[in-house]
Structure formats: C-alpha cells, structure tokens
Write an enzyme that holds these catalytic residues in place. Structure first.
Site, PDB file in Angstrom:
ATOM      1  N   ARG A 110       0.866  -1.193   0.000  1.00  8.54           N
ATOM      2  CA  ARG A 110       0.000   0.000   0.000  1.00  8.54           C
ATOM      3  C   ARG A 110       0.892   1.229   0.000  1.00  8.54           C
ATOM      4  NH1 ARG A 110      -5.073   1.954   3.726  1.00  8.54           N
ATOM      5  NH2 ARG A 110      -6.050   0.481   2.286  1.00  8.54           N
ATOM      6  N   HIS A 137      -7.541   0.794  -6.168  1.00  9.15           N
ATOM      7  CA  HIS A 137      -7.721   0.031  -4.920  1.00  9.15           C
ATOM      8  C   HIS A 137      -8.480  -1.266  -5.278  1.00  9.15           C
ATOM      9  CE1 HIS A 137      -7.872  -0.880  -0.795  1.00  9.15           C
ATOM     10  NE2 HIS A 137      -8.753  -0.007  -0.357  1.00  9.15           N
ATOM     11  N   GLN A 140     -10.506  -3.649  -2.838  1.00  7.71           N
ATOM     12  CA  GLN A 140     -11.748  -3.049  -2.325  1.00  7.71           C
ATOM     13  C   GLN A 140     -12.922  -3.342  -3.272  1.00  7.71           C
ATOM     14  OE1 GLN A 140     -12.291  -0.905   0.610  1.00  7.71           O
ATOM     15  NE2 GLN A 140     -14.401  -1.364   0.026  1.00  7.71           N
ATOM     16  N   ASP A 233     -16.942   8.201  -1.202  1.00 10.24           N
ATOM     17  CA  ASP A 233     -15.662   8.038  -0.516  1.00 10.24           C
ATOM     18  C   ASP A 233     -15.287   9.413   0.044  1.00 10.24           C
ATOM     19  OD1 ASP A 233     -13.128   7.173   0.313  1.00 10.24           O
ATOM     20  OD2 ASP A 233     -12.230   7.315  -1.688  1.00 10.24           O
ATOM     21  N   CYS A 274     -16.282   2.735   1.028  1.00 12.40           N
ATOM     22  CA  CYS A 274     -15.138   1.868   1.323  1.00 12.40           C
ATOM     23  C   CYS A 274     -14.680   2.004   2.776  1.00 12.40           C
ATOM     24  CB  CYS A 274     -13.988   2.166   0.375  1.00 12.40           C
ATOM     25  SG  CYS A 274     -13.492   3.909   0.368  1.00 12.40           S
ATOM     26  N   ARG A 319     -14.020  -7.406   2.856  1.00  9.81           N
ATOM     27  CA  ARG A 319     -12.619  -7.167   2.515  1.00  9.81           C
ATOM     28  C   ARG A 319     -11.778  -8.399   2.831  1.00  9.81           C
ATOM     29  NH1 ARG A 319     -10.334  -2.435   2.276  1.00  9.81           N
ATOM     30  NH2 ARG A 319      -8.885  -3.638   1.016  1.00  9.81           N
TER      31      ARG A 319
END
Ligand code: CP
Ligand code: NVA
Length: 331
Positions: A110, A137, A140, A233, A274, A319
């Site tokens: 990440r 991402h 996700q 988001d 998310c 997730r």
C-alpha cells in the site's frame, strides 16, 4: 474446492489486468471461503507460506484483512509500517522487491503512485498484491462487488452511482470493475472530479464487450434515476495536502449523500462506502473540519450512514474474504 489457485504466480495490481471471467471467479471463490469460515471448516490452503505486508500509508481494514486471511490460510505475516523499513528511503523499490521475494511467498504493498507497485512486481519473483495506491484500490472493488452480489443476487445491469471525488483510487477502480462486470456506472461529480479521460476511454471499450455503460454526469437528479447502489468516498484522500479541504468541501457538498439524494434512487437502493468515513464529528479530522467549516458531516450524513439502506459494515467484512481469495488464487 477445485483449482483454487487458478491465478498461480500472477500479481494483483489493478482490475484492468484481469478478464471478467477471472474477476467473477475471484468473487465466487471469496463467497466459498466465507461460507467455509462461517461454518468453521478449516481452509489452510497456503499452509507454511510467509507474506510481507508493506504499508506506506495507514490502514485498518486492509491490514487486518490481509493478516486474518493469511492466518486462516495457514500463513505467517510480517507487517512493515509506514516508518519501519528502508523502502524508498535507503533502498530502492527494485532492490526491496528482490530481497523480499527471496524470503517471502507473496508481498502486499500500500502506498502512493501505481508505478511503485508496478515496479515492485516487475522485480519480484513472487506475487505482489496492491493494497491501495493513489490510482487504484482493486481488492476493495472485489469486496464491494461480493457485497452487491450477496444483496441483489447479481452484478450485470446494476445501476451504480458514484458520488463525489471520482478522479481518485475509488472512482477509477469502481469504474473499471463496473466496465468489466457489466454494471451501469455513473460518476456523479463536478467535471474536474470526473475520472481520468484516458481511463474512461479504456472503460468504454471494455463496456462494448460486457454490456456495461459508463456515464459522467454533473447533475445528481439526472444521475440517480433508477440507481441501485449509491457509493461515496472521502473528499480528501491519504497523502493529499490538508489545504485542499476548503475547496473540496465547497465544490463537493452538493454531492454529499443525504436522505434527499437517497430518495432520488430506485426503491430498495443501498448505500456503500469503502470506509473510513466522515459521517459525524467523532474523529479528529471530522471535528476539526466540522468546527472550521460549520458542518456536521462530509461526504455522507450520519442519517444515511446509520440507515437501513447502509450496507457499509457487510462491505467491510467482505474485505477479508475477498483478500483471502486473491491470495489463495495467486499463491
Ligand atoms: N477501505 C480501506 O481500504 O480501509 P483501510 O484504509 O482501513 O485499509
Ligand atoms: N480514497 C481513499 C480511500 C481509502 C480506503 C484514500 O485513498 O484515502
């Protein structure tokens, strides 16, 4: 479980690298692994392997998901936090990749630019998984789509409206995922927050094959007609400077997900995010911005976040199951 590691040796860097069939198989594998976990059936498919988790940005969900998924699969993990390694500071990405790949069976990364995770993968002989970059991402999106499939029973033809800052990792990746899986995707935002034009073109090409539609719309009322999923988001992402908050709040407030916005969608529409989310003032940043700009939430109201339509915690749980599928499939 037949042929679990159907992507053996592959990296997982962005959804553009995978066919619709492969993405569908990852989602189905995640559902199978989730069922096993719920039933208490062991699934130590990667017994004895070791993985490295590199986090140059902070995380709750992604880190915990990689760790628990790894343990469930019989693996061991090493967590490298944003300050605790030589990466980038004293050692190049290429050298880091070669060192870690000689010790570990897989590497999660990440961080900032997508080019960094791509470079890591280029120099690593073991699979590299993208745990979030500025541009994408992808793990996700697998969780989001598993959640939608569980809720509605299907993905193709779902009308998915993304509200707010659509030009960053979430907007980009959801658009790619929607194009691959045949959803009707709408980015609803001011023009300057639309996804990257070249990526939109690429998604429109993919959509021709899959039956997806990709629409960019500035007007929420037009965007929301018939919407099944309303997604948003944060307006300022990790790594962006704090001084952009004022502009983001001013420009994106009309795209805040409120009860009025939800009422414009189809009957039975759900709210997704998310996470983490600024839906109240119970965070340091939320409180600071709330006081500074006289608001009590940012991208979504607390009312919508806590409503029956909100499936954000089902989404967060997924997730773990989807990250487990990515590791099991590629190792
Ligand atoms: N959604 C997500 O990636 O959360 P974290 O930043 O907590 O990992
Ligand atoms: N756009 C957000 C996503 C967090 C999961 C960020 O990059 O901070």
């Amino acid at each position: 479980m037949n042929n679990v590691n159907f992507l053996k040796g592959r990296d997982f860097l962005k959804l553009l690298d995978f066919t619709s069939e492969e993405i569908g198989k990852l989602i189905d594998l995640a559902a199978e692994l989730k069922a096993k976990k719920k039933a208490g059936i062991p699934h130590r498919l990667c017994e004895g392997k070791n993985i490295a988790l590199i986090f140059e940005k902070t995380s709750t969900r992604t880190r915990c998901s990689f760790e628990v998924a790894a343990f469930d699969l019989g693996m061991h993990t090493t967590y490298l936090d944003p300050t605790g390694s030589q990466i980038g500071k004293k050692e190049s990405i290429a050298d880091t990749a070669r060192v870690l790949a000689s010790i570990y069976d897989g590497i999660e990364y990440r961080g900032y630019g997508q080019t960094i995770v791509e470079e890591l993968a280029e120099h690593s002989k073991v699979p590299v998984w993208n745990g979030l970059t500025n541009e994408f991402h992808p793990t996700q999106i697998l969780a989001d789509f598993l959640t939608i499939k569980e809720h509605f029973g299907y993905l193709k033809g779902i009308k998915f409206v993304y509200m707010g800052d659509a030009r960053y990792n979430m907007g980009n990746s959801l658009m790619v995922g929607a194009a691959k899986m045949g959803l009707d995707f709408v980015a609803c935002a001011p023009k300057k927050y639309f996804p990257d034009a070249a990526l939109v073109e690429e998604c429109l090409e993919i959509a021709k094959e899959t039956g997806a539609t990709i629409t960019l719309e500035e007007d929420p009322a037009a965007a929301l007609v018939g919407a099944n999923v309303i997604y948003t988001d944060v307006w300022v992402s990790m790594g962006e400077p704090a001084d952009v908050w004022e502009e983001r709040i001013r420009e994106l407030s009309p795209y805040r997900v409120t009860s009025e916005i939800m009422a414009m969608a189809a009957e039975g529409a759900v709210f997704m995010h998310c996470l983490p989310s600024f839906h109240d003032l119970n965070t340091i940043v939320g409180k600071e911005m709330g006081e500074k700009f006289g608001i009590d939430c940012m991208e979504v109201t607390d009312e919508v976040f806590e409503s029956e339509a909100s499936i954000v915690f089902e989404e967060a749980e997924n997730r773990m199951h989807t990250i487990k599928a990515v590791m099991a499939a590629t190792l």
